[in-house]
Design a protein around this motif. Structure first.
Motif, PDB file in Angstrom:
ATOM      1  N   GLN A 312     -12.968  17.543 -11.141  1.00 61.61           N
ATOM      2  CA  GLN A 312     -12.480  17.286 -10.609  1.00 61.61           C
ATOM      3  C   GLN A 312     -11.910  16.586  -9.598  1.00 61.61           C
ATOM      4  OE1 GLN A 312     -10.567  21.220  -9.203  1.00 61.61           O
ATOM      5  NE2 GLN A 312     -11.118  22.283 -11.031  1.00 61.61           N
ATOM      6  N   VAL A 313     -11.074  15.712  -9.368  1.00 61.24           N
ATOM      7  CA  VAL A 313     -10.904  14.399  -8.980  1.00 61.24           C
ATOM      8  C   VAL A 313      -9.524  14.904  -7.725  1.00 61.24           C
ATOM      9  CG1 VAL A 313     -12.120  12.995 -10.291  1.00 61.24           C
ATOM     10  CG2 VAL A 313      -9.618  12.852 -10.246  1.00 61.24           C
ATOM     11  N   ARG A 314      -9.908  13.694  -6.115  1.00 63.53           N
ATOM     12  CA  ARG A 314      -8.266  13.952  -5.850  1.00 63.53           C
ATOM     13  C   ARG A 314      -8.073  11.984  -5.804  1.00 63.53           C
ATOM     14  NH1 ARG A 314      -7.382  15.484   0.218  1.00 63.53           N
ATOM     15  NH2 ARG A 314      -5.354  14.940   0.503  1.00 63.53           N
ATOM     16  N   LEU A 315      -6.793  11.342  -5.984  1.00 64.88           N
ATOM     17  CA  LEU A 315      -6.784  10.379  -6.247  1.00 64.88           C
ATOM     18  C   LEU A 315      -5.364   9.735  -5.951  1.00 64.88           C
ATOM     19  CD1 LEU A 315      -7.038   7.162  -8.131  1.00 64.88           C
ATOM     20  CD2 LEU A 315      -5.498   8.820 -10.437  1.00 64.88           C
ATOM     21  N   ARG A 316      -6.140   9.267  -5.000  1.00 65.07           N
ATOM     22  CA  ARG A 316      -4.642   8.579  -3.897  1.00 65.07           C
ATOM     23  C   ARG A 316      -4.341   6.968  -4.143  1.00 65.07           C
ATOM     24  NH1 ARG A 316      -7.052  11.508   1.514  1.00 65.07           N
ATOM     25  NH2 ARG A 316      -9.477  11.184  -0.452  1.00 65.07           N
ATOM     26  N   VAL A 317      -3.131   7.349  -4.303  1.00 63.31           N
ATOM     27  CA  VAL A 317      -2.547   5.171  -4.337  1.00 63.31           C
ATOM     28  C   VAL A 317      -1.243   5.369  -3.677  1.00 63.31           C
ATOM     29  CG1 VAL A 317      -1.226   4.163  -5.860  1.00 63.31           C
ATOM     30  CG2 VAL A 317      -2.728   5.580  -6.929  1.00 63.31           C
ATOM     31  N   TYR A 318      -1.896   4.046  -2.655  1.00 65.08           N
ATOM     32  CA  TYR A 318      -1.296   3.927  -0.759  1.00 65.08           C
ATOM     33  C   TYR A 318       0.087   3.162  -1.564  1.00 65.08           C
ATOM     34  CZ  TYR A 318      -5.711   5.953   0.228  1.00 65.08           C
ATOM     35  OH  TYR A 318      -6.333   6.346   0.843  1.00 65.08           O
ATOM     36  N   PRO A 319       0.944   3.121  -0.544  1.00 64.77           N
ATOM     37  CA  PRO A 319       2.570   2.203  -0.920  1.00 64.77           C
ATOM     38  C   PRO A 319       2.085   0.712  -0.893  1.00 64.77           C
ATOM     39  CG  PRO A 319       2.218   3.556   1.159  1.00 64.77           C
ATOM     40  CD  PRO A 319       1.256   3.671   0.822  1.00 64.77           C
ATOM     41  N   THR A 320       1.347   0.160   0.122  1.00 68.23           N
ATOM     42  CA  THR A 320       1.178  -1.254   0.490  1.00 68.23           C
ATOM     43  C   THR A 320      -0.658  -1.686   0.265  1.00 68.23           C
ATOM     44  OG1 THR A 320       0.896  -1.010   2.522  1.00 68.23           O
ATOM     45  CG2 THR A 320       3.693  -0.946   1.742  1.00 68.23           C
TER      46      THR A 320
END
Length: 362
Positions: A312-320
């Motif tokens: 299980q992962v935590r995937l974060r995509v940032y805005p800029t």
């Protein structure tokens, strides 16, 4: 689109989850029990995809001005988006990432889920971080149960035999599994949660009984699961007295072992290990069940029994790019330090620290 949880969405969502073989945790009945217990129903949203008027994708989220997140807390076993196919997963990912004003935070998702893969691909060069939340072990229960001991190490095989002998010498041993439909579900849960509330867990505040919200969640979820035919409450008994408890859910080919409780007065008999072995035998005895999902971290006793793990992962995509790079580097540094520190802690100590963090967050 991201929208409030419309009651008219519940039935199509549940039907899609069942049709696609999604985990039981993907079903709206389980998720709404969580949201109601922890006061999150008003925050709950759904990102949906339709094709020719039919629902083909659902991702539960909470949406704020700065982020879109999956709805998780310490009692989240798994967040399972529901997608009819890879195209639906790709469209969900595109819609999710179209919201560039904030961070997209997918937590407690499987690393190899079609949506997770689609978000990675759709993010492209946008700064992102991905950390492993846990590596959950599972046991293959297809085939012949008689072959299972040969998969284990010699020490583990002998250890199980010693515990079984010791338990049998202590009294009459029985194992039963309840579906909660024609029985006193309240009494079964009281017995089980009493065993789950081990002394060190109560001291750490991590036992279910330590929090009215947790008690409400597991009670309401059990009622839903019993009505849905997926609840399995397992008890290992010695001379009629319950000494170990398993809060389980069974859907399709998987028996999920969600919560373990045991009587520490009988610790020398290995009640936790023995009920796990009983559940493995129980799963083997049912032709439709092909695996026992042990969930949570891959602790040593689970690793000894497991056929494999699912990340299980935590995937974060940032805005800029600018802000995202700073956030990504900071997140990665903190995650590395945390991973190194946690690896040196015992299980009870990890539970205590997790309980403290949850209280501070509340």
């Amino acid at each position: 689109m991201i929208q409030p949880l419309d009651p008219d969405l519940i039935d199509p969502w549940d039907a899609l989850a069942l049709r696609t073989g999604a985990p039981v945790f993907a079903r709206p009945g389980w998720l709404t029990a969580w949201a109601d217990a922890f006061g999150r129903r008003d925050d709950l949203r759904a990102l949906t995809v339709h094709r020719d008027g039919a629902l083909v994708g659902v991702l539960p989220v909470t949406a704020g001005p700065l982020a879109v997140r999956t709805p998780t807390n310490s009692e989240t076993a798994l967040i399972a988006p529901v997608t009819a196919d890879d195209d639906a997963a790709g469209e969900l990912a595109q819609r999710l990432l179209a919201r560039r004003v904030g961070t997209v935070d997918l937590d407690a998702v499987l690393a190899d889920h079609p949506l997770t893969r689609a978000v990675r691909a759709a993010a492209g060069s946008t700064p992102a971080t991905e950390t492993v939340r846990c590596s959950s072990p599972w046991v293959d229960t297809s085939g012949d149960a008689a072959d299972f001991p040969q998969r284990l190490s010699r020490n583990r095989r002998h250890g199980l035999k010693r515990l079984a002998k010791r338990l049998a010498e202590a009294g009459e041993v029985s194992f039963d599994v309840h579906h909660g439909r024609e029985e006193d579900l309240g009494e079964l849960l009281r017995d089980g949660l009493r065993l789950e509330a081990r002394e060190w867990k109560l001291a750490a505040g991590s036992a279910i009984a330590s929090s009215p919200a947790r008690v409400s969640f597991y009670t309401q979820a059990a009622r839903w699961a019993a009505d849905a035919g997926v609840l399995r409450l397992a008890f290992l008994r010695l001379d009629g007295r319950a000494i170990a408890f398993g809060y389980c859910l069974q859907q399709g080919p998987t028996l999920h072992f969600l919560k373990l409780g045991m009587d520490d007065d009988h610790a020398k008999l290995g009640p936790g290990m023995m009920i796990t072995k009983q559940l493995i035998d129980h799963a083997f005895a049912q032709p439709e069940v092909r695996e026992l999902d042990l969930l949570g971290e891959n602790e040593s006793y689970k690793a000894d029994l497991a056929s494999g793990v699912r990340e299980q992962v935590r995937l974060r995509v940032y805005p800029t790019p600018g802000l995202g790079t700073v956030q990504r580097k900071g997140t990665e540094a903190v995650a590395d330090l945390r991973k190194a520190a946690v690896a040196r802690l015992s299980g009870p100590t990890r539970e205590r620290l997790l309980a403290l963090r949850n209280r501070l967050q509340r």
